[in-house]
Write an enzyme that holds these catalytic residues in place. Sequence first.
Site, PDB file in Angstrom:
ATOM      1  N   ASP A 107       0.816  -1.224   0.000  1.00  0.00           N
ATOM      2  CA  ASP A 107       0.000   0.000   0.000  1.00  0.00           C
ATOM      3  C   ASP A 107       0.846   1.269   0.000  1.00  0.00           C
ATOM      4  O   ASP A 107       0.400   2.305  -0.485  1.00  0.00           O
ATOM      5  CB  ASP A 107      -1.052   0.021   1.118  1.00  0.00           C
ATOM      6  CG  ASP A 107      -0.489  -0.214   2.492  1.00  0.00           C
ATOM      7  OD1 ASP A 107       0.725  -0.429   2.614  1.00  0.00           O
ATOM      8  OD2 ASP A 107      -1.273  -0.180   3.460  1.00  0.00           O
TER       9      ASP A 107
HETATM   10  C1  LAN Z   1       3.667  -0.732  10.080  1.00  0.00           C
HETATM   11  C2  LAN Z   1       3.655   0.662   9.644  1.00  0.00           C
HETATM   12  C3  LAN Z   1       2.989   0.921   8.346  1.00  0.00           C
HETATM   13  C4  LAN Z   1       1.891  -0.056   8.054  1.00  0.00           C
HETATM   14  C5  LAN Z   1       0.940   0.399   6.935  1.00  0.00           C
HETATM   15  C6  LAN Z   1       1.636   0.785   5.655  1.00  0.00           C
HETATM   16  C7  LAN Z   1       0.160   1.628   7.408  1.00  0.00           C
HETATM   17  C8  LAN Z   1      -0.054  -0.717   6.676  1.00  0.00           C
HETATM   18  O1  LAN Z   1      -1.018  -0.313   5.749  1.00  0.00           O
HETATM   19  C9  LAN Z   1       0.635  -2.007   6.329  1.00  0.00           C
HETATM   20  C10 LAN Z   1       1.508  -2.460   7.495  1.00  0.00           C
HETATM   21  C11 LAN Z   1       2.565  -1.418   7.912  1.00  0.00           C
HETATM   22  C12 LAN Z   1       3.668  -1.475   6.917  1.00  0.00           C
HETATM   23  C13 LAN Z   1       3.161  -1.743   9.272  1.00  0.00           C
HETATM   24  C14 LAN Z   1       3.282  -3.147   9.700  1.00  0.00           C
HETATM   25  C15 LAN Z   1       3.704  -3.392  11.154  1.00  0.00           C
HETATM   26  C16 LAN Z   1       4.733  -2.390  11.641  1.00  0.00           C
HETATM   27  C17 LAN Z   1       5.931  -2.492  10.764  1.00  0.00           C
HETATM   28  C18 LAN Z   1       4.080  -1.004  11.502  1.00  0.00           C
HETATM   29  C19 LAN Z   1       2.797  -0.846  12.301  1.00  0.00           C
HETATM   30  C20 LAN Z   1       5.113  -0.129  12.159  1.00  0.00           C
HETATM   31  C21 LAN Z   1       5.631  -0.979  13.337  1.00  0.00           C
HETATM   32  C22 LAN Z   1       5.146  -2.418  13.122  1.00  0.00           C
HETATM   33  C23 LAN Z   1       6.214  -3.443  13.550  1.00  0.00           C
HETATM   34  C24 LAN Z   1       5.699  -4.837  13.366  1.00  0.00           C
HETATM   35  C25 LAN Z   1       6.589  -3.151  15.000  1.00  0.00           C
HETATM   36  C26 LAN Z   1       7.481  -4.153  15.639  1.00  0.00           C
HETATM   37  C27 LAN Z   1       6.674  -5.144  16.358  1.00  0.00           C
HETATM   38  C28 LAN Z   1       6.622  -6.435  16.047  1.00  0.00           C
HETATM   39  C29 LAN Z   1       5.477  -7.233  16.492  1.00  0.00           C
HETATM   40  C30 LAN Z   1       7.680  -7.095  15.266  1.00  0.00           C
END
Ligand code: LAN
Length: 742
Positions: free
Chosen positions: A471
């Site tokens: 996305d």
């Molecule tokens: C994110 C940030 C962005 C987010 C969007 C693009 C908004 C979404 O549409 C798809 C998933 C994604 C890329 C996403 C996935 C999970 C993340 C990377 C996070 C929420 C930012 C932090 C999180 C990450 C998993 C945090 C570390 C924790 C763990 C459980 C490994």
Amino acid sequence: MGIWRLKCDNGRQWWDLDDGSELAPGLLEKVNEEFDQARVDFAENRHEQKHSSDRFLRILAKHVPFLSDGNSEEEVGASDALPNKTHVDETIRKGANYLSSLQMQDGHIPGDYGGPMFLLPGLVIACYVTGTDLGEHRRKEMIRYLRNHRNEDGGFGLHIECESTMKGTVMNYIAMRLLGVESDDPDASASRKWIHDHGGALLAPSWAKLWLCVLGVHEYDALNPVPPENWILPYWIPIHPGRFWCHCRIVYLPQSYLYGSRAVGPITDLVNEIRSEIYLEAYEDIDWPASRGKCCPVDEYFHRPKVQSLFWDAVYWYEHSLQFPGKQRIRQGALNEVIKLIKHEDVNTDWICIGPVNKALNMVACWFHDPDSEHFKNHLPRLLDYLWLAEDGMKMQGYNGSQLWDTAFAAQAIVQSGMAEEFKTFLKRAHHFFDISQVREDTPGGMRYYRHISKGAWPFSTRDHGWPISDCSSEGMKGSLAVQTLPFKCYDNKISTERFQDCVNVSLSFQNPTGGWATYELRRGGAWLELLNPSEVFSDIMVDYDYVECSSSSVVALKEFQKLDPGHRKVEISTAIAKGIKRIKELQREDGSWYGNWGVCFTYGTWFGVEALVAVGETLDSSSELRNACNFLLSKLRDDGGVGENYLSCVNCEWNDSEESQIVNTAWALLSLCKAGWRDQEPLERMAQFLIRSQESSGDWPQQLISGVFNKTCMITYAAYRLVFPIWALGCYRMRIVSGHF
Ligand code: LAN
């Protein structure tokens, strides 16, 4: 006395303490005075308003503009007044001006991306073990952050709004102690009491225990194993970690190195003190194997099924009881493979790493591997990319920022309001950021390192980070196209059609056979793998699922691309869109809403659902799905014209009313209704009025409840949402009026 400034370089952003010598006399004092006031206001109110408001950013934007030529827009004179007297234009203009004042030199919108409360402790432990000093000024701000986010009951939650959990409390207690807070300090004593009252640190969840082992305040025998040998299994085995969701596999990767080599940092006096502080019994008397797999009930979101416990028993037996010739050799071979994979990840993200968890773990693993290596040292400057400063102190962010994501939304918001011409400087700069942020190459080695293609994608944050996301690629393409196809030239360097074709190539390659899109990769394993989810606190982490957000952005972007280059992979794209829409409809719930996986919550998911249906030409007359979605949103409208849900919607997977109406939820709802072409103006006008009324005199909107989420349980801040979405929603509302729609 210095002055904290936000620095920026091609998307990279970090806070540093400057001497401020180039500032006009008195300015440094003035800014610091305002910073101090913001700190006091936050601390006094910290139990009511847990969310910081990025006031430091506002103060800097006001007194020390980020752009050398100033951040203000050229005045073009007011556009024609609207037929009704809503002040819509004025509100948008003020909001967009404020947004422009935040824009950095490279064109991106900066903002706080904190929220999770389990990240800073990982970094603090990593720094302690490796002897890394981030400086007194940062240490002080980190302590401030921890003190500010301690709950009234003494504990810490998984995220800033969460009730206390063992994970949050043990990790943050240790962080406080390592940062220099004494054990008899009132904050430390209160959280230690919480730990003791809830059964002691033996009940910490597994990810916390691993960190405790690395620090030397827990024993590896007490862990369910994380054997590195997983990584040398053949890929066809369904539990090969290469099949897991990238975040999951990449967190377990350094964990398996640390576990497999039983890495323990130096046992200092402080470590010995912590050993004696966090358990109910004396450290020497603890029966470590007996505590394996135990977890405090308040932390447990995902209850471990029996089959998983049996699985761990078997792996534990392999690790501790089974002996055979060559076992040690296999371990060494596996560790070599794991360190190779860790280094590949480091190098290909320029040592940023995909996320905050593996950033700290990789750094520590590389230190244990070779503390004097250049490779390890390269980790240090990139720590700063994760640290954000606000009035509540210095926090570790959930990513190295949300630069591309926020900027792509901001550009679309302004273009869709029909006021692009007034904000062309802003848009031109934003376009520059899109131009420099597109990922231009695949990672070397590809699937050898379990990496999907990335050439042509847009990342969530910066090009250096470089992980492609379905996305983000789509929003990057939508943002770029929105600016590039304006009737006037609003860019320096045109993004070529071939570059958009590259993006389409990634996007098509991301589509699952189900028709939906996941986040970073194709789905590589069955949902049954969730039975083996070892993390007690997160849900849906094992594989990459189809998400309405990712699917919708992808469909809309492909549709937009077709307008630019209709002949390119025509049939494939049309088929992809049709299959995507089918999948999006499958994901819709009976009540007409979509569950939001990455935002709070149903208003967010539903906005994406609606955007997709509208993009393929569905209308309220033709589509019951669209009607149901609108009726769902309208059913949530309150007397004050607002809509509001809180983070429990995400956790419980059902609507949960917030106390106050929420600006961001209202904006998503209004945006959806405008896009869907809802014909009755009255409810929309009420929503618009709510947004207009809520705007502050600066043009910003107040920060309310946290609005992002991951893995159902952990919330995350999107500071730009409170500004970008009201502008966007009012912009679309404005266009409805201008086009005589009502
Ligand atoms: C994110 C940030 C962005 C987010 C969007 C693009 C908004 C979404 O549409 C798809 C998933 C994604 C890329 C996403 C996935 C999970 C993340 C990377 C996070 C929420 C930012 C932090 C999180 C990450 C998993 C945090 C570390 C924790 C763990 C459980 C490994």
